[in-house]
Scaffold this motif. Structure first.
Motif, mmCIF file in Angstrom:
data_model
loop_
_atom_site.group_PDB
_atom_site.id
_atom_site.type_symbol
_atom_site.label_atom_id
_atom_site.label_comp_id
_atom_site.label_asym_id
_atom_site.label_seq_id
_atom_site.Cartn_x
_atom_site.Cartn_y
_atom_site.Cartn_z
ATOM 1 N N PRO A 7 34.123 69.251 27.535
ATOM 2 C CA PRO A 7 34.346 68.272 26.515
ATOM 3 C C PRO A 7 32.938 67.682 26.350
ATOM 4 O O PRO A 7 32.040 67.315 27.232
ATOM 5 C CB PRO A 7 35.410 67.193 26.945
ATOM 6 N N GLY A 8 32.458 67.097 25.203
ATOM 7 C CA GLY A 8 31.385 66.266 24.784
ATOM 8 C C GLY A 8 31.095 66.502 23.256
ATOM 9 O O GLY A 8 31.903 66.869 22.496
ATOM 10 N N LEU A 9 29.728 66.187 22.886
ATOM 11 C CA LEU A 9 29.065 66.410 21.581
ATOM 12 C C LEU A 9 28.006 67.290 21.531
ATOM 13 O O LEU A 9 27.278 67.553 22.652
ATOM 14 C CB LEU A 9 28.732 64.962 21.103
ATOM 15 N N GLU A 37 29.348 63.641 32.347
ATOM 16 C CA GLU A 37 28.212 63.161 32.968
ATOM 17 C C GLU A 37 28.148 61.413 32.772
ATOM 18 O O GLU A 37 27.099 60.814 33.278
ATOM 19 C CB GLU A 37 26.788 63.730 32.400
ATOM 20 N N VAL A 38 29.216 60.990 32.015
ATOM 21 C CA VAL A 38 29.302 59.625 31.684
ATOM 22 C C VAL A 38 30.731 58.816 31.736
ATOM 23 O O VAL A 38 31.259 59.066 30.814
ATOM 24 C CB VAL A 38 28.695 59.339 30.268
ATOM 25 N N PRO A 39 30.988 58.589 32.816
ATOM 26 C CA PRO A 39 32.351 58.137 33.116
ATOM 27 C C PRO A 39 32.524 56.916 32.347
ATOM 28 O O PRO A 39 31.715 56.024 31.972
ATOM 29 C CB PRO A 39 32.555 57.965 34.519
ATOM 30 N N ASP A 40 33.786 56.748 32.025
ATOM 31 C CA ASP A 40 34.215 55.442 31.260
ATOM 32 C C ASP A 40 33.628 54.223 31.910
ATOM 33 O O ASP A 40 33.807 54.097 33.220
ATOM 34 C CB ASP A 40 35.766 55.302 31.048
ATOM 35 N N ASP A 41 33.450 53.063 31.011
ATOM 36 C CA ASP A 41 32.920 51.929 31.801
ATOM 37 C C ASP A 41 33.359 50.755 31.104
ATOM 38 O O ASP A 41 33.118 50.682 29.931
ATOM 39 C CB ASP A 41 31.349 51.762 31.774
ATOM 40 N N PRO A 42 34.330 49.809 31.536
ATOM 41 C CA PRO A 42 34.789 48.639 30.664
ATOM 42 C C PRO A 42 33.878 47.763 30.182
ATOM 43 O O PRO A 42 34.246 47.088 29.230
ATOM 44 C CB PRO A 42 35.613 48.119 31.585
ATOM 45 N N ALA A 43 32.594 47.743 30.729
ATOM 46 C CA ALA A 43 31.529 46.950 30.088
ATOM 47 C C ALA A 43 30.910 47.614 28.630
ATOM 48 O O ALA A 43 30.056 46.965 28.139
ATOM 49 C CB ALA A 43 30.498 46.810 31.147
ATOM 50 N N ARG A 44 31.208 48.877 28.444
ATOM 51 C CA ARG A 44 30.548 49.544 27.590
ATOM 52 C C ARG A 44 31.994 49.983 26.464
ATOM 53 O O ARG A 44 32.853 50.300 27.028
ATOM 54 C CB ARG A 44 30.115 50.866 27.902
ATOM 55 N N PHE A 45 31.740 49.878 25.186
ATOM 56 C CA PHE A 45 32.971 50.412 24.386
ATOM 57 C C PHE A 45 33.045 51.916 23.993
ATOM 58 O O PHE A 45 32.158 52.231 23.459
ATOM 59 C CB PHE A 45 32.622 49.543 22.950
ATOM 60 N N GLY A 89 22.263 50.322 26.570
ATOM 61 C CA GLY A 89 23.243 51.111 27.297
ATOM 62 C C GLY A 89 24.514 51.546 26.688
ATOM 63 O O GLY A 89 25.291 52.508 27.326
ATOM 64 N N TRP A 90 24.830 51.167 25.347
ATOM 65 C CA TRP A 90 25.745 51.766 24.567
ATOM 66 C C TRP A 90 25.702 53.111 24.131
ATOM 67 O O TRP A 90 26.832 53.911 24.257
ATOM 68 C CB TRP A 90 26.415 50.708 23.665
ATOM 69 N N VAL A 91 24.713 53.323 23.544
ATOM 70 C CA VAL A 91 24.296 54.839 22.975
ATOM 71 C C VAL A 91 23.844 55.558 23.958
ATOM 72 O O VAL A 91 22.626 55.414 24.520
ATOM 73 C CB VAL A 91 23.487 54.823 21.774
ATOM 74 N N LEU A 92 24.354 56.717 24.466
ATOM 75 C CA LEU A 92 24.184 57.436 25.970
ATOM 76 C C LEU A 92 23.111 58.334 25.638
ATOM 77 O O LEU A 92 22.366 58.771 26.533
ATOM 78 C CB LEU A 92 25.494 58.114 26.310
ATOM 79 N N ASN A 93 22.617 58.930 24.198
ATOM 80 C CA ASN A 93 21.676 59.594 24.156
ATOM 81 C C ASN A 93 20.482 58.968 23.310
ATOM 82 O O ASN A 93 19.865 59.498 22.562
ATOM 83 C CB ASN A 93 21.878 60.969 23.432
#
Length: 290
Positions: free
Chosen positions: A91-93, A161-169, A279-283
């Protein structure tokens, strides 16, 4: 609009009102992807394919990038371009550069492709094309964001490679034309006492339901012309489906299935307010802001 523990409560757009244009407000659209596979919003076309092993999906020769949304239910596949082959099995983009490309499918399951609405090979294929016979004046036009950094290539951003983080939407990726947010899975119904009604000034939201069932609550603000007023909508729809939410309707989506529910939100052009949050946009290191 948002609870204090919702990361979106810190957005500038959540606290700064904007004068209303007075333009007509478009109606929301609720599209069952089991019945129609190609739909559009003003700036983006979404193609949902229940792929089968051995399928060869021709994307055409595109002026802009192609994005492929890969979920846990999607099959493995190979993207074929003039530059070579890229295999995807998680899964991913996936972001494919402009030009000709194909997808060779190695299993069974759903694939979702995003292309710009102006693409000649795609623009007349959407089942709801009539809803955009004329541009909606409240929706900002698509102007591509800057070119990605580095050499031309197919880019794959795996969710692992990017687990969920409650501080990030959610888990957000952007391209030159799109922003895709993989929201966390919701186990069971959402607490009806903790919804998040909000609105957007000038962009549509495509809420793609990939698991479970949702009730989309949508309220159209009253304009001076009372003949344009609409009743509040509370529309229940399963998956796969996409709901197109126009600006500036007040909206919130309520997971309602007893099992797993998941939405993926899509925006075109990319959202600047999300992009400005560190830090919100991962790429973001590969796709710069204007």
């Amino acid at each position: 609009m948002y609870e204090k523990d919702d990361p979106r409560s810190a957005l500038a757009t959540a606290t700064t009102p904007r004068p209303d244009s007075g333009d007509a407000i478009a109606a929301a659209q609720y599209l069952d992807l089991r019945e129609t596979s190609i739909v559009r919003a003003q700036n983006v076309i979404l193609a949902h394919t229940e792929a089968r092993a051995g399928d060869d999906l021709d994307n055409g020769t595109l002026d802009g990038e192609l994005a492929i949304i890969v979920t846990a239910a999607s099959p493995a596949f190979t993207v074929l371009t003039d530059d070579g082959a890229t295999q995807v099995d998680a899964p991913g983009l996936v972001v494919v550069p402009p030009g000709a490309s194909r997808i060779s499918v190695h299993g069974d399951g759903p694939l979702v492709r995003l292309v710009e609405a102006a693409e000649p090979a795609w623009r007349d294929r959407a089942a709801n094309a009539g809803a955009y016979a004329e541009d909606h004046p409240r929706v900002a036009p698509l102007r591509r964001w800057p070119e990605p950094a580095g050499p031309r290539r197919v880019r794959f951003y795996p969710l692992s490679e990017v687990p969920d983080d409650p501080a990030r939407f959610g888990r957000i990726f952007r391209t030159r034309a799109f922003m895709v947010n993989f929201l966390p899975e919701q186990n069971g119904p959402r607490d009806p006492r903790k919804l998040s009604p909000h609105h957007h000034d000038d962009f549509e939201q495509l809420s793609l339901a990939v698991q479970g069932e949702y009730v989309h609550h949508i309220r159209t603000p009253w304009l001076p012309d009372s003949t344009s007023w609409r009743e509040d909508e509370h529309v229940r729809i399963g998956s796969p489906s996409v709901t197109i939410i126009p600006p500036p309707t007040v909206h919130t989506s309520e997971a309602s299935d007893a099992g797993v529910n998941q939405l993926i939100d899509i925006f075109s052009p990319p959202r600047r307010d999300f992009s400005e949050r560190p830090g919100w946009v991962l790429n973001a290191d590969e796709y710069p802001m204007p």
